[in-house]
Write an enzyme that holds these catalytic residues in place. Structure first.
Site, short mmCIF file in Angstrom:
data_model
loop_
_atom_site.label_atom_id
_atom_site.label_comp_id
_atom_site.label_asym_id
_atom_site.label_seq_id
_atom_site.Cartn_x
_atom_site.Cartn_y
_atom_site.Cartn_z
CD GLU A 44 0.95 9.56 3.07
OE1 GLU A 44 2.12 9.89 3.29
OE2 GLU A 44 0.20 10.23 2.30
CE LYS A 118 5.28 10.43 1.17
NZ LYS A 118 4.32 11.23 1.98
CB CYS A 154 1.23 10.50 -0.63
SG CYS A 154 0.19 12.00 -0.68
#
Length: 300
Positions: A44, A118, A154
């Protein structure tokens, strides 16, 4: 999907130095190719580190629109080596100060064939609570000659419904570039569960080293098979993990045994009892109030 080798490159970011991180990635990418990898995943926010210590306006100035300076060298390298690359970076939004925590699927020809922003920013990262990341609003899968690939980032991996959405859309492989701030147990449990629940390969690539916010990342990138078998795991160091992904990944209940798999979690769902697509809140109070005015109080 067909059989192929996938690799994760866990790197320590040079804080807020896009050029240095690009140069580092360009050193490591050929090493993964030499292992036979056709799909290579980086952690990330590889170009800057996760927490930058910058205002969202300063971070917007540091990165770029995509394609642009944060991706072009990696696109060229993907074309040179004829591999797919998942390249995560902060991405400029439409206006100065609007940022997305994104990951881009780059094809063998160097063109960007998929983008994911995200959808579940983590805690203080959320722009609505004083952070810097604006949430994405799409979760797509991408067809390649390797197979069908989905991307999460994540904290996204903590949300079962997101990975199930990708699996129902046809994902055979879900990649999870990360800069995880919690424990190995959280990391392992969520990677295992998302792979096993949805019968997909999970390739979870975590950063190592520190960032400008004083965080330290522990690596331990891993590749989990659709039956929950761990195929590869890294240490807390800059290194590569890799494994061969096979079409018969659900033939056996687990690795190293001959008992045949006879169940399918996706097909066996009893949809009549589910009631999950509505707002909710934990019944226990959080340790600290990250959501000002949200009233994180436990219910009686």
């Amino acid at each position: 999907m067909r059989e192929f080798i996938a690799a994760g490159i866990q790197l320590a970011p040079v804080s807020n130095n896009v050029e240095a991180n690009l140069d580092k990635a360009l050193v490591w990418l050929p090493k993964a190719v030499d292992l036979g990898a056709e799909l290579v995943i980086f952690p990330e926010t590889t170009t800057t580190g996760f927490e930058t210590g910058l205002s969202k306006e300063e971070l917007w100035d540091l990165v770029d629109f995509v394609p642009g300076k944060t991706t072009e060298k990696i696109q060229e390298a993907a074309a040179k080596h004829r591999v797919y690359v998942v390249w995560p970076t902060y991405e400029r939004g439409e206006e100065r100060g609007v940022l997305y925590n994104s990951a881009f699927l780059i094809g063998r020809d160097g063109k960007i064939i998929g983008a994911y922003r995200k959808t579940h920013p983590f805690g203080k990262e959320m722009v609505q609570y004083g952070g810097w990341t604006t949430s994405g609003d799409k979760a797509d899968v991408f067809e390649t000659d390797l197979g069908t690939i989905g991307i999460i980032i994540c904290y996204d991996g903590d949300f079962p419904d997101l990975s199930t959405t990708l699996a129902l859309k046809g994902a055979e492989v879900i990649v999870r570039p990360s800069a995880l701030l919690r424990t190995y147990e959280h990391w392992w449990a969520t990677n295992f569960a998302r792979a096993y629940d949805n019968h997909v390969y999970m390739i979870a690539v975590n950063a190592v080293g520190g960032d400008a916010g004083g965080n330290y990342y522990f690596g331990h990138s891993m590749i989990i098979a659709p039956n929950g078998w761990k195929l590869a795991q890294g240490r807390c160091a800059e290194e590569i993990i890799y494994a061969t992904l096979k079409r018969d990944a659900l033939k056996y209940i687990y690795g190293g045994m001959t008992s045949l798999q006879s169940f399918d979690h996706l097909e066996d769902r009893n949809l009549s009892v589910y009631d999950v697509m509505r707002p909710g809140r934990a019944r226990f109070q959080l340790g600290r109030y990250i959501r000002e005015g949200a009233g994180n109080k436990a219910k009686d």
